[in-house]
Design an enzyme around this catalytic site. Structure first.
Site, PDB file in Angstrom:
ATOM      1  N   CYS A   1      12.967  38.586 -10.340  1.00 38.38           N
ATOM      2  CA  CYS A   1      14.152  38.394 -11.185  1.00 38.38           C
ATOM      3  C   CYS A   1      13.794  37.839 -12.552  1.00 38.38           C
ATOM      4  O   CYS A   1      14.105  36.682 -12.868  1.00 38.38           O
ATOM      5  CB  CYS A   1      15.146  37.510 -10.454  1.00 38.38           C
ATOM      6  SG  CYS A   1      15.805  38.389  -9.045  1.00 38.38           S
ATOM      7  N   GLU A   2      13.143  38.639 -13.344  1.00 39.32           N
ATOM      8  CA  GLU A   2      12.788  38.301 -14.726  1.00 39.32           C
ATOM      9  C   GLU A   2      12.693  39.616 -15.476  1.00 39.32           C
ATOM     10  O   GLU A   2      12.115  40.578 -14.951  1.00 39.32           O
ATOM     11  CB  GLU A   2      11.393  37.675 -14.796  1.00 39.32           C
ATOM     12  CG  GLU A   2      11.310  36.312 -14.246  1.00 39.32           C
ATOM     13  CD  GLU A   2      10.548  35.362 -15.158  1.00 39.32           C
ATOM     14  OE1 GLU A   2      10.352  35.660 -16.356  1.00 39.32           O
ATOM     15  OE2 GLU A   2      10.163  34.314 -14.641  1.00 39.32           O
TER      16      GLU A   2
ATOM     17  N   ARG B   1      -0.659  40.671 -15.668  1.00 38.23           N
ATOM     18  CA  ARG B   1      -1.224  41.009 -16.988  1.00 38.23           C
ATOM     19  C   ARG B   1      -0.216  41.668 -17.947  1.00 38.23           C
ATOM     20  O   ARG B   1      -0.155  41.288 -19.104  1.00 38.23           O
ATOM     21  CB  ARG B   1      -2.478  41.891 -16.834  1.00 38.23           C
ATOM     22  CG  ARG B   1      -3.592  41.232 -16.007  1.00 38.23           C
ATOM     23  CD  ARG B   1      -4.929  41.936 -16.137  1.00 38.23           C
ATOM     24  NE  ARG B   1      -5.477  41.744 -17.457  1.00 38.23           N
ATOM     25  CZ  ARG B   1      -5.432  42.629 -18.423  1.00 38.23           C
ATOM     26  NH1 ARG B   1      -4.907  43.823 -18.206  1.00 38.23           N
ATOM     27  NH2 ARG B   1      -5.925  42.353 -19.596  1.00 38.23           N
TER      28      ARG B   1
ATOM     29  N   GLU C   1     -22.465  36.903 -18.408  1.00 38.68           N
ATOM     30  CA  GLU C   1     -21.391  36.577 -17.461  1.00 38.68           C
ATOM     31  C   GLU C   1     -20.296  37.643 -17.462  1.00 38.68           C
ATOM     32  O   GLU C   1     -19.138  37.355 -17.742  1.00 38.68           O
ATOM     33  CB  GLU C   1     -20.786  35.218 -17.838  1.00 38.68           C
ATOM     34  CG  GLU C   1     -21.791  34.076 -17.914  1.00 38.68           C
ATOM     35  CD  GLU C   1     -21.209  32.806 -18.553  1.00 38.68           C
ATOM     36  OE1 GLU C   1     -20.063  32.863 -19.054  1.00 38.68           O
ATOM     37  OE2 GLU C   1     -21.900  31.790 -18.549  1.00 38.68           O
TER      38      GLU C   1
ATOM     39  N   TYR D   1      -8.807  40.278 -12.892  1.00 37.36           N
ATOM     40  CA  TYR D   1      -7.654  39.460 -13.285  1.00 37.36           C
ATOM     41  C   TYR D   1      -6.358  40.017 -12.695  1.00 37.36           C
ATOM     42  O   TYR D   1      -5.308  39.981 -13.324  1.00 37.36           O
ATOM     43  CB  TYR D   1      -7.581  39.325 -14.818  1.00 37.36           C
ATOM     44  CG  TYR D   1      -8.896  38.838 -15.411  1.00 37.36           C
ATOM     45  CD1 TYR D   1      -9.324  37.537 -15.171  1.00 37.36           C
ATOM     46  CD2 TYR D   1      -9.724  39.684 -16.152  1.00 37.36           C
ATOM     47  CE1 TYR D   1     -10.537  37.089 -15.674  1.00 37.36           C
ATOM     48  CE2 TYR D   1     -10.938  39.245 -16.652  1.00 37.36           C
ATOM     49  CZ  TYR D   1     -11.335  37.950 -16.409  1.00 37.36           C
ATOM     50  OH  TYR D   1     -12.544  37.500 -16.889  1.00 37.36           O
TER      51      TYR D   1
ATOM     52  N   GLY E   1     -17.258  39.176 -21.698  1.00 33.27           N
ATOM     53  CA  GLY E   1     -16.299  39.589 -22.719  1.00 33.27           C
ATOM     54  C   GLY E   1     -16.259  41.047 -23.094  1.00 33.27           C
ATOM     55  O   GLY E   1     -15.320  41.466 -23.779  1.00 33.27           O
TER      56      GLY E   1
ATOM     57  N   TYR F   1       0.243  39.361 -21.103  1.00 31.50           N
ATOM     58  CA  TYR F   1      -0.512  39.788 -22.297  1.00 31.50           C
ATOM     59  C   TYR F   1      -0.004  41.109 -22.875  1.00 31.50           C
ATOM     60  O   TYR F   1      -0.708  41.717 -23.680  1.00 31.50           O
ATOM     61  CB  TYR F   1      -1.998  39.992 -21.963  1.00 31.50           C
ATOM     62  CG  TYR F   1      -2.654  38.949 -21.115  1.00 31.50           C
ATOM     63  CD1 TYR F   1      -2.857  37.653 -21.600  1.00 31.50           C
ATOM     64  CD2 TYR F   1      -3.117  39.248 -19.836  1.00 31.50           C
ATOM     65  CE1 TYR F   1      -3.490  36.706 -20.820  1.00 31.50           C
ATOM     66  CE2 TYR F   1      -3.756  38.300 -19.057  1.00 31.50           C
ATOM     67  CZ  TYR F   1      -3.932  37.029 -19.547  1.00 31.50           C
ATOM     68  OH  TYR F   1      -4.566  36.090 -18.785  1.00 31.50           O
TER      69      TYR F   1
HETATM   70  N1  LLP Z   1     -17.589  33.580 -19.087  1.00 35.86           N
HETATM   71  C1  LLP Z   1     -16.643  32.704 -19.469  1.00 35.86           C
HETATM   72  C2  LLP Z   1     -17.040  31.348 -19.837  1.00 35.86           C
HETATM   73  C3  LLP Z   1     -15.293  33.101 -19.502  1.00 35.86           C
HETATM   74  O1  LLP Z   1     -14.364  32.223 -19.882  1.00 35.86           O
HETATM   75  C4  LLP Z   1     -14.939  34.424 -19.118  1.00 35.86           C
HETATM   76  C5  LLP Z   1     -13.541  34.860 -19.132  1.00 35.86           C
HETATM   77  C6  LLP Z   1     -15.968  35.288 -18.710  1.00 35.86           C
HETATM   78  C7  LLP Z   1     -17.272  34.838 -18.718  1.00 35.86           C
HETATM   79  C8  LLP Z   1     -15.703  36.702 -18.270  1.00 35.86           C
HETATM   80  O2  LLP Z   1     -15.192  37.487 -19.280  1.00 35.86           O
HETATM   81  P1  LLP Z   1     -14.999  39.071 -19.064  1.00 35.86           P
HETATM   82  O3  LLP Z   1     -16.383  39.688 -18.981  1.00 35.86           O
HETATM   83  O4  LLP Z   1     -14.244  39.273 -17.815  1.00 35.86           O
HETATM   84  O5  LLP Z   1     -14.263  39.505 -20.250  1.00 35.86           O
HETATM   85  N2  LLP Z   1      -6.942  36.744 -17.583  1.00 35.86           N
HETATM   86  C9  LLP Z   1      -7.324  37.448 -18.784  1.00 35.86           C
HETATM   87  C10 LLP Z   1      -8.800  37.293 -19.073  1.00 35.86           C
HETATM   88  C11 LLP Z   1      -9.264  35.858 -19.202  1.00 35.86           C
HETATM   89  C12 LLP Z   1     -10.732  35.737 -19.456  1.00 35.86           C
HETATM   90  C13 LLP Z   1     -11.167  34.331 -19.463  1.00 35.86           C
HETATM   91  N3  LLP Z   1     -12.577  34.128 -19.545  1.00 35.86           N
HETATM   92  C14 LLP Z   1      -6.911  38.915 -18.653  1.00 35.86           C
HETATM   93  O6  LLP Z   1      -6.325  39.295 -17.638  1.00 35.86           O
HETATM   94  O7  LLP Z   1      -7.115  39.698 -19.574  1.00 35.86           O
END
Ligand code: LLP
Length: 421
Positions: free
Chosen positions: A345-346, A313, A274, A374, A238, A317
Site C-alpha cells: 500500500c504505497e 530498487r 570487491e 541488492y 563498483g 533508486y
Molecule cells: N565495497 C564496498 C566498500 C562497498 O560499499 C560496495 C557497495 C561494494 C564493495 C560493492 O559494490 P558493487 O560492486 O556491488 O557495485 N543497494 C544499492 C547498491 C549499494 C552499494 C553499496 N556499496 C543498489 O541496489 O544499487
C-alpha cells in the site's frame, strides 16, 4: 551474458522450466543461476592481475549457497557486519580472504573479526582505529589495517550509491591521510598493510575509477616515502552492469582490469577488488505471478504478487529492471502498456511504468530481471509480507536455498509483553 532464456516457449533458468518451478515453490521467488555466477566470476578473475584477491561483496547477495558457489571458485569476501562475516565463514571462505569494510564496526564485530583472523580491516575513521587497537590489545593480537580513503571523486552514479565524495560519511579525507597513518604506526596492536578506496556502485564509465585509482596510488607512494608498509591496494567494487539492452553497455571487466593494472604498475602491491553487482546482478531474477490485470482511468496495471518489500530498487533508486513474460510471446500477439505494480500500500510500490509487454492476465507469470544483486538482501517484511524464498539452479537441477517463511512463522517472531496479556 546470462543463462536465463526461452526454451520451447517457456522462460528457463539454465535447464529449469520456470513455470514448473513456480508451481512447485510458489510465487514470488528469487532464482539464481550457478552457470551465470560462475561465468561472471571467471570473466572477472581473468580480467584482473593474477594475484588479485577477489573479495565478493557479500552485501550484494549473501545467500549461503551463492557464497559457497563463489567460494569453490576461489573467491574471498568483503563483509560489512558481524552477520556477513559469519555467513562468509559458514560458506567456507577462508578468514585470510576476508576484508571488513564499513563506517560503524562495533566492538563485538571487531572482536569476532580479530578472533577469526581476517585478512584486512578497512578502517574508515580515526576513532575506529583507536577502538580496533584497544580490542586487539585485549585479545593480544595485531590487526592488519588499510585506511579507506575518501578521494573526493564523483562516481557519476545515483546519489544514493555514490560514496567517494567528500560530503559522504565514507573513508578518511585525503588531507588527513598522512596524520592517520602516522597515528596508526604508533599503535602496538595495529599493523599497517595497505590502502583502500571505494567510490560507489553501478558506475558505468571508467573515468571516475581512473581518477580514484590514480589518487590512491599517489597516496600510496607518499605513505611509502613516510616509511609505511603499503603492500596491498584495495580498489573496492563498483563496476556497473547492463540493466537494459537499449543502452550503451558499461565497460567490460577486461577494460576495468587493464585500467587497474596500468595505474598500479610497478607498485609491487597485491591488489584487492570487491565486486558485488557485477558477479550477482544478472545471475538472478525475481519470478512473480499476476494477481489482477486492472484497467485504470489513465493506465493499465499489472498487479503482481511481488512487492517493494521483495525488491526495493525501483522504489528507492528509480532503478530500471527489465520484465519479461515467462510464457514466450509470439511476435504477432497483441501487446499492451502496463504499470507493473506490487500489492504493497504505497504508490512507490511500482516495478515498471508504462512498460510494453504482451497482454497478460491473472495467473500469468513474469520474471523481473537483473535482480540477483541488492534484491533479496534488501528485502523487508513491510505489510507483514515475509521475505520471498530463494532458489539456486544448476543445469537441470534446482534447490530451495532459503525457504519461504509462512505467515505463522513470521507471526511467531514477535511477542506480546506480560502487561498486555
Ligand atoms: N565495497 C564496498 C566498500 C562497498 O560499499 C560496495 C557497495 C561494494 C564493495 C560493492 O559494490 P558493487 O560492486 O556491488 O557495485 N543497494 C544499492 C547498491 C549499494 C552499494 C553499496 N556499496 C543498489 O541496489 O544499487
Amino acid at each position: 551474458m546470462n543463462h536465463f532464456s526461452y526454451r520451447d516457449g517457456i522462460f528457463h533458468a539454465e535447464g529449469v522450466d520456470l513455470a514448473k518451478l513456480a508451481a512447485e515453490v510458489g510465487t514470488p521467488f528469487y532464482c539464481y543461476s550457478t552457470a551465470t555466477l560462475e561465468r561472471h566470476y571467471r570473466i572477472f578473475a581473468a580480467a584482473v592481475p593474477k594475484d588479485t584477491l577477489i573479495a565478493f561483496s557479500v552485501k550484494a547477495n549473501g545467500n549461503l549457497a551463492v557464497l559457497k558457489t563463489l567460494q569453490k571458485l576461489g573467491a574471498g569476501a568483503d563483509v560489512v557486519s558481524g552477520g556477513e562475516l559469519k555467513k562468509a565463514l559458514a560458506a567456507g571462505i577462508a578468514a585470510d580472504k576476508i576484508v571488513f569494510s564499513g563506517v560503524g564496526k562495533t566492538k563485538a564485530e571487531l572482536i569476532a573479526a580479530l578472533e577469526a583472523g581476517i585478512y584486512q580491516f578497512n578502517v574508515e575513521s580515526e576513532p575506529e582505529l583507536l577502538a580496533l587497537d584497544k580490542v586487539a590489545a585485549e585479545l593480544g593480537k595485531r590487526a592488519p589495517v588499510a585506511f579507506r580513503i575518501n578521494p573526493d571523486v564523483d562516481a557519476k552514479t545515483h546519489a544514493k550509491i555514490s560514496t567517494g565524495l567528500a560530503e559522504t560519511k565514507f573513508g578518511i579525507p585525503a588531507g588527513r591521510v598522512r596524520a592517520a597513518y602516522a597515528a596508526a604506526a604508533k599503535l602496538k596492536h595495529i599493523e599497517i598493510v595497505g590502502i583502500d578506496v571505494h567510490i560507489g556502485s553501478q558506475i558505468t564509465d571508467l573515468e571516475p575509477f581512473a581518477a580514484a585509482f590514480a589518487r590512491i596510488v599517489e597516496l600510496a607512494r607518499m605513505l611509502r616515502a613516510d616509511g609505511h608498509t603499503i603492500s596491498r591496494i584495495d580498489l573496492g567494487g563498483g563496476l556497473g552492469v547492463p540493466y537494459r539492452t537499449d543502452n550503451l553497455p558499461p565497460p567490460d571487466p577486461a577494460a576495468y582490469g587493464a585500467l587497474a593494472a596500468k595505474l598500479t604498475k610497478g607498485m609491487g602491491a597485491r591488489l584487492i577488488m570487491e565486486p558485488g553487482r557485477l558477479i550477482a546482478a544478472n545471475a538472478g531474477i525475481l519470478v512473480s505471478r499476476v494477481i489482477y490485470s486492472k484497467r485504470g482511468e489513465k493506465r493499465n496495471f499489472l498487479i503482481v504478487d511481488a512487492g517493494m518489500n521483495d525488491l526495493v530498487r525501483p522504489a528507492l533508486y528509480d532503478a530500471f529492471h527489465d520484465i519479461v513474460s515467462v510464457r514466450e510471446p509470439s511476435p504477432d500477439e497483441p501487446r499492451e502498456r502496463y504499470d507493473v505494480v506490487g500489492p504493497v500500500c504505497e504508490s512507490s510500490d511500482i516495478f515498471a511504468a508504462d512498460r510494453d509487454l504482451p497482454q497478460l492476465a491473472a495467473g500469468d507469470l513474469v520474471a523481473i530481471l537483473t535482480a540477483g544483486a541488492y534484491g533479496a538482501v534488501m528485502s523487508s517484511a513491510y505489510n507483514a509480507r515475509p521475505p520471498a524464498p530463494e532458489v539456486l539452479v544448476k543445469g537441470g537441477e534446482w534447490a530451495v536455498v532459503r525457504p519461504r517463511m509462512d505467515d505463522d512463522a513470521y507471526l511467531a517472531t514477535e511477542r506480546i509483553p506480560g502487561w498486555l496479556r
